[in-house]
Design a protein around this motif. Sequence first.
Motif, PDB file in Angstrom:
ATOM      1  N   THR A  80      11.376   6.308  34.657  1.00 42.91           N
ATOM      2  CA  THR A  80      10.748   5.087  35.176  1.00 42.91           C
ATOM      3  C   THR A  80       9.226   5.143  35.056  1.00 42.91           C
ATOM      4  N   PRO A  81       8.557   4.002  35.093  1.00 41.47           N
ATOM      5  CA  PRO A  81       7.087   3.994  35.062  1.00 41.47           C
ATOM      6  C   PRO A  81       6.506   4.547  36.364  1.00 41.47           C
ATOM      7  N   GLY A  82       5.252   5.000  36.269  1.00 40.41           N
ATOM      8  CA  GLY A  82       4.563   5.491  37.452  1.00 40.41           C
ATOM      9  C   GLY A  82       3.377   4.645  37.845  1.00 40.41           C
ATOM     10  N   HIS A  83       3.030   3.674  37.003  1.00 37.29           N
ATOM     11  CA  HIS A  83       1.871   2.819  37.305  1.00 37.29           C
ATOM     12  C   HIS A  83       2.279   1.730  38.282  1.00 37.29           C
ATOM     13  N   VAL A  84       1.377   1.396  39.184  1.00 36.78           N
ATOM     14  CA  VAL A  84       1.684   0.460  40.256  1.00 36.78           C
ATOM     15  C   VAL A  84       2.057  -0.920  39.721  1.00 36.78           C
ATOM     16  N   ASP A  85       1.523  -1.315  38.565  1.00 38.95           N
ATOM     17  CA  ASP A  85       1.809  -2.642  38.041  1.00 38.95           C
ATOM     18  C   ASP A  85       3.276  -2.826  37.664  1.00 38.95           C
ATOM     19  N   PHE A  86       4.004  -1.723  37.506  1.00 39.85           N
ATOM     20  CA  PHE A  86       5.389  -1.803  37.045  1.00 39.85           C
ATOM     21  C   PHE A  86       6.355  -1.328  38.127  1.00 39.85           C
ATOM     22  N   ASN A  87       6.014  -1.607  39.371  1.00 39.27           N
ATOM     23  CA  ASN A  87       6.864  -1.224  40.494  1.00 39.27           C
ATOM     24  C   ASN A  87       8.246  -1.856  40.425  1.00 39.27           C
ATOM     25  N   PHE A  88       8.318  -3.084  39.947  1.00 40.53           N
ATOM     26  CA  PHE A  88       9.613  -3.759  39.888  1.00 40.53           C
ATOM     27  C   PHE A  88      10.535  -3.075  38.889  1.00 40.53           C
ATOM     28  N   GLU A  89       9.963  -2.501  37.838  1.00 41.44           N
ATOM     29  CA  GLU A  89      10.773  -1.758  36.869  1.00 41.44           C
ATOM     30  C   GLU A  89      11.424  -0.554  37.539  1.00 41.44           C
ATOM     31  N   VAL A  90      10.682   0.094  38.445  1.00 43.50           N
ATOM     32  CA  VAL A  90      11.243   1.216  39.207  1.00 43.50           C
ATOM     33  C   VAL A  90      12.309   0.708  40.168  1.00 43.50           C
ATOM     34  N   GLU A  91      12.030  -0.402  40.830  1.00 44.49           N
ATOM     35  CA  GLU A  91      12.940  -0.947  41.834  1.00 44.49           C
ATOM     36  C   GLU A  91      14.313  -1.257  41.240  1.00 44.49           C
ATOM     37  N   ARG A  92      14.335  -1.938  40.109  1.00 46.83           N
ATOM     38  CA  ARG A  92      15.633  -2.323  39.560  1.00 46.83           C
ATOM     39  C   ARG A  92      16.359  -1.145  38.920  1.00 46.83           C
ATOM     40  N   SER A  93      15.628  -0.096  38.535  1.00 43.56           N
ATOM     41  CA  SER A  93      16.289   1.107  38.027  1.00 43.56           C
ATOM     42  C   SER A  93      16.951   1.879  39.162  1.00 43.56           C
ATOM     43  N   LEU A  94      16.239   2.035  40.281  1.00 45.85           N
ATOM     44  CA  LEU A  94      16.799   2.766  41.410  1.00 45.85           C
ATOM     45  C   LEU A  94      17.984   2.030  42.030  1.00 45.85           C
ATOM     46  N   ARG A  95      18.052   0.725  41.824  1.00 41.89           N
ATOM     47  CA  ARG A  95      19.149  -0.063  42.390  1.00 41.89           C
ATOM     48  C   ARG A  95      20.505   0.428  41.907  1.00 41.89           C
ATOM     49  N   VAL A  96      20.568   1.025  40.713  1.00 44.46           N
ATOM     50  CA  VAL A  96      21.850   1.431  40.152  1.00 44.46           C
ATOM     51  C   VAL A  96      21.984   2.950  40.061  1.00 44.46           C
ATOM     52  N   MET A  97      21.076   3.687  40.689  1.00 47.51           N
ATOM     53  CA  MET A  97      21.122   5.144  40.645  1.00 47.51           C
ATOM     54  C   MET A  97      21.921   5.699  41.831  1.00 47.51           C
ATOM     55  N   ASP A  98      22.415   6.924  41.663  1.00 47.45           N
ATOM     56  CA  ASP A  98      23.079   7.636  42.752  1.00 47.45           C
ATOM     57  C   ASP A  98      22.176   8.695  43.364  1.00 47.45           C
ATOM     58  N   GLY A  99      21.095   9.044  42.698  1.00 51.23           N
ATOM     59  CA  GLY A  99      20.160  10.045  43.198  1.00 51.23           C
ATOM     60  C   GLY A  99      18.849   9.930  42.448  1.00 51.23           C
ATOM     61  N   ALA A 100      17.834  10.628  42.945  1.00 48.98           N
ATOM     62  CA  ALA A 100      16.509  10.553  42.340  1.00 48.98           C
ATOM     63  C   ALA A 100      15.919  11.941  42.201  1.00 48.98           C
ATOM     64  N   VAL A 101      15.125  12.116  41.150  1.00 49.78           N
ATOM     65  CA  VAL A 101      14.313  13.318  40.967  1.00 49.78           C
ATOM     66  C   VAL A 101      12.862  12.887  41.088  1.00 49.78           C
ATOM     67  N   MET A 102      12.206  13.357  42.134  1.00 52.86           N
ATOM     68  CA  MET A 102      10.815  12.986  42.389  1.00 52.86           C
ATOM     69  C   MET A 102       9.904  14.121  41.921  1.00 52.86           C
ATOM     70  N   ILE A 103       8.947  13.789  41.073  1.00 52.66           N
ATOM     71  CA  ILE A 103       8.054  14.784  40.506  1.00 52.66           C
ATOM     72  C   ILE A 103       6.688  14.649  41.164  1.00 52.66           C
ATOM     73  N   LEU A 104       6.139  15.798  41.589  1.00 51.27           N
ATOM     74  CA  LEU A 104       4.828  15.832  42.228  1.00 51.27           C
ATOM     75  C   LEU A 104       3.879  16.691  41.400  1.00 51.27           C
ATOM     76  N   ASP A 105       2.615  16.319  41.429  1.00 50.35           N
ATOM     77  CA  ASP A 105       1.564  17.115  40.825  1.00 50.35           C
ATOM     78  C   ASP A 105       1.225  18.252  41.779  1.00 50.35           C
ATOM     79  N   ALA A 106       1.268  19.506  41.287  1.00 49.84           N
ATOM     80  CA  ALA A 106       1.044  20.664  42.157  1.00 49.84           C
ATOM     81  C   ALA A 106      -0.360  20.705  42.725  1.00 49.84           C
ATOM     82  N   VAL A 107      -1.302  20.021  42.084  1.00 49.26           N
ATOM     83  CA  VAL A 107      -2.674  19.997  42.582  1.00 49.26           C
ATOM     84  C   VAL A 107      -2.866  18.862  43.578  1.00 49.26           C
ATOM     85  N   GLU A 108      -2.329  17.695  43.266  1.00 51.16           N
ATOM     86  CA  GLU A 108      -2.574  16.503  44.073  1.00 51.16           C
ATOM     87  C   GLU A 108      -1.592  16.351  45.229  1.00 51.16           C
ATOM     88  N   GLY A 109      -0.372  16.866  45.100  1.00 53.65           N
ATOM     89  CA  GLY A 109       0.627  16.664  46.141  1.00 53.65           C
ATOM     90  C   GLY A 109       1.138  15.232  46.136  1.00 53.65           C
TER      91      GLY A 109
END
Length: 832
Positions: A153-182
């Motif tokens: 999925t996209p990570g830019h705020v302008d494409f939040n809806f693209e994330v929303e409709r993808s998660l709508r059909v998922m059973d789980g999520a993998v969330m990635i964090l930057d080790a420096v930024e948290g």
Amino acid sequence: MYANSVLWWKWLAALAVRQSRTQTLVRRRGVRLPVGRRQTVDHAYPQPTLRGLVTLPQGATQADASLQRLERTRNIGIVAHVDAGKTTTTERALFYAGLSRCMGDVDRGDTIMDYLKQERERGITINAAATTLQWARHGDSSAEPTVINLIDTPGHVDFNFEVERSLRVMDGAVMILDAVEGVQAQTLAVWRQAARYRLPTVAFINKCDREGADIDHCLASMRELLRCTPVLVNTWAPMAPGEYAVLDVLHGGALLRFGGAHGERVERHELEAATAAPDTAHWRAETRRLRDRLIEAVAEHDDGVCAEYLEGQPIDPERLHRALRRATQAGHVVPVLCGSALRNAGVQPLLDAVVDYLPSPLERPDITGVDRDAVPRHRRALPQEPLTAYVFKVQHDVHRGPLAFIRVFCGGKTQPLSANTRVRALSRDASGALASIDDRVDAIFRVHADDLIPVEQATCGGIYAVSGLKHARTGDTVAVAAAAKSTDLWLPGLSAPSPVFGAALELDDGTSATAVAALNQALDTLVRDDPSLAHGIDERTGELVLRGMGELHLDIARARLEGDYGIRGLHMGAPRVAFCETIVGDASVTPDALAAAPVHRLNRKMGNTWWDAAVQVLVRPLSPEAGEVAGVVQTNRLQLREDVLPGGELGSTPQRKASRASHSLPPAVQAVERGARSALQHGPRMGYPLIGVEATVCKILTPEAAPAALSACGAEAVRDALARATPRLAEPIMRVYVRLSTAARSARGSTSAHSYLGTVVRDLSSSRRRGQVLSVDNDRATVEALVPLEGLIGYATAVRSLTAGHASVEMHFEKYDIMDEHEAKRVAAGIL
């Protein structure tokens, strides 16, 4: 020597022919085989071999096969803040699973998942891309691999809806964090989106090789900002330059080293071995400390583990593994893994964690929707149930037309979805009433980024692209037309956010009817693909305006109009804030407001016809739903009272009324509804889009009047009611995070660092920005504020100037809120 060369080239030619035949056969069967050579080595996480999905024991039934396949299926979404490493991690996963010969690189612009030209040029994900891979954990050659349907999925705020409709059909999520930024701004946003659908989550702390990486800081930010319980399953183990390893916490301590040209060889070194590491004692102590924390977190939610832990008994790794899986799927804990995707370290354990801890479709709650009478119904995610598929995305294909991306939640055994199948697209019309339309499937494809692989039919639990559904829209449900209509189940739809930016579009040949028609058709297709875009004529200026979620969103849309749809000579004006209008009250709102609503009468001559109609309409502000961010609701609602016609001729229950399509209403009601709905498009004050209004048609006093007269009367009645209800301007409010750079944070105790934060706070609170500062975090050198979007135009450049280049800004849309009347008059004066 010449003879040897000839033999060499003949051998290469024969090999190429064999590979071509194999790939042709595989494509016909709809299966992907791994490509490239595999290294035969003994390692902890061996590369999987793609085989048949199910190896059935003798006497097993087809139902057993379907359930076994579902049990070995994972539907996951990769989510993160922009530039956290989602696409890089996905590219490594594809390589290790055998779906690519070489690893794509975002900087080189040759990634598989970011296939759009704009994505490769800008180095960011714009379009959510799906793929399917198979993964066998721990090198057990006797076990069947798990099928992982993955969406990057996209990570830019302008494409939040693209994330929303993808998660709508998922059973789980993998969330990635930057080790420096948290945890960053968009990390919090996607976490909330995943939590909305109650998705179990696995976290991957990426970029652990970078200077300044702090895993403890990442875990602390997860606990504080995400309000979750992160537990380390493995952790980063610093090694000599050029060597990378993670420490296995769950299984009692072992170093997993990643060797080979691309980290494909994972070697397990037990800490008991004398040669395991130069500082074995340190790693043993670290393992005990972290494993105790893991056990304590799991024991809070598992009585068996808790009893053994309190009695001082050793916890068996397999028992702990099962308890961690249950706690993860219940949402109690978040397993956390560490690594560096860019350095090819830690991705194989992450794929193992997807298989181990995230649920299969069988382990998810029943799907919930409504039947034709709008009565809530539940359905099990089983192949034996009636087919229920969800359209989460529509994408235009040059050769195949519209492609509907679907998730098959259940069904397909007795009436499978295959080519030439007649289906019903179940949707909701503009009034929210349930509707359905028949369509026909042309072909079904398994998706691998932009590669479409034909398959014979869609099976339960899978994600596919379907061609031929000309009427399907994002949020529709698909059912087989041959099934009884009583089995139809409308799943909840998706509401696109209101655009916050707008820009005028002009053509060099703007007077040509052909050019204008081509542009409008391209815009219609673009908006169907991305419902967070909108277009229309600005009634105040007569301009054609394209609206979106940000400057980047609009720029990408313009580039797609030119590149994908062939619109030539297109010019886009400077982005401007998309204001809206709403109402704040109506003097007639009382406990008996519906009965006391004023009656609007239309009595005039139009041409040779005398129009006489009377309608009673009430408007009032919509209140935010429970759980929504406080502000103006971004939609309108039109209601019809049961006794809307004299004598209560509708005579239906609210449930039946809600499920009835508009065309089944009496002609008089349809006419008034059309007029009222058209009047709810624009506000009475300045013609901006109207939001947050509920209009109720209380009574039609002249049902015998002409439909045109009733429609005009309904529109005038709504406009008249809106004008009396104190119309106000509403503006988009953004949540803003201003962060000092890493260099500034290292000196955050200095006077200059505090000075920068103070300067940012004063600037955001100024009359120009009109911001509300929510918090100042001196430890993380971060300022959080709510700021009207109008005050943020050009702010990214301004904040760098204020802080000598030490600060960056992140923002995302929060809500629409009523604008101060003084500012509203200034906006009106600037326009008029």
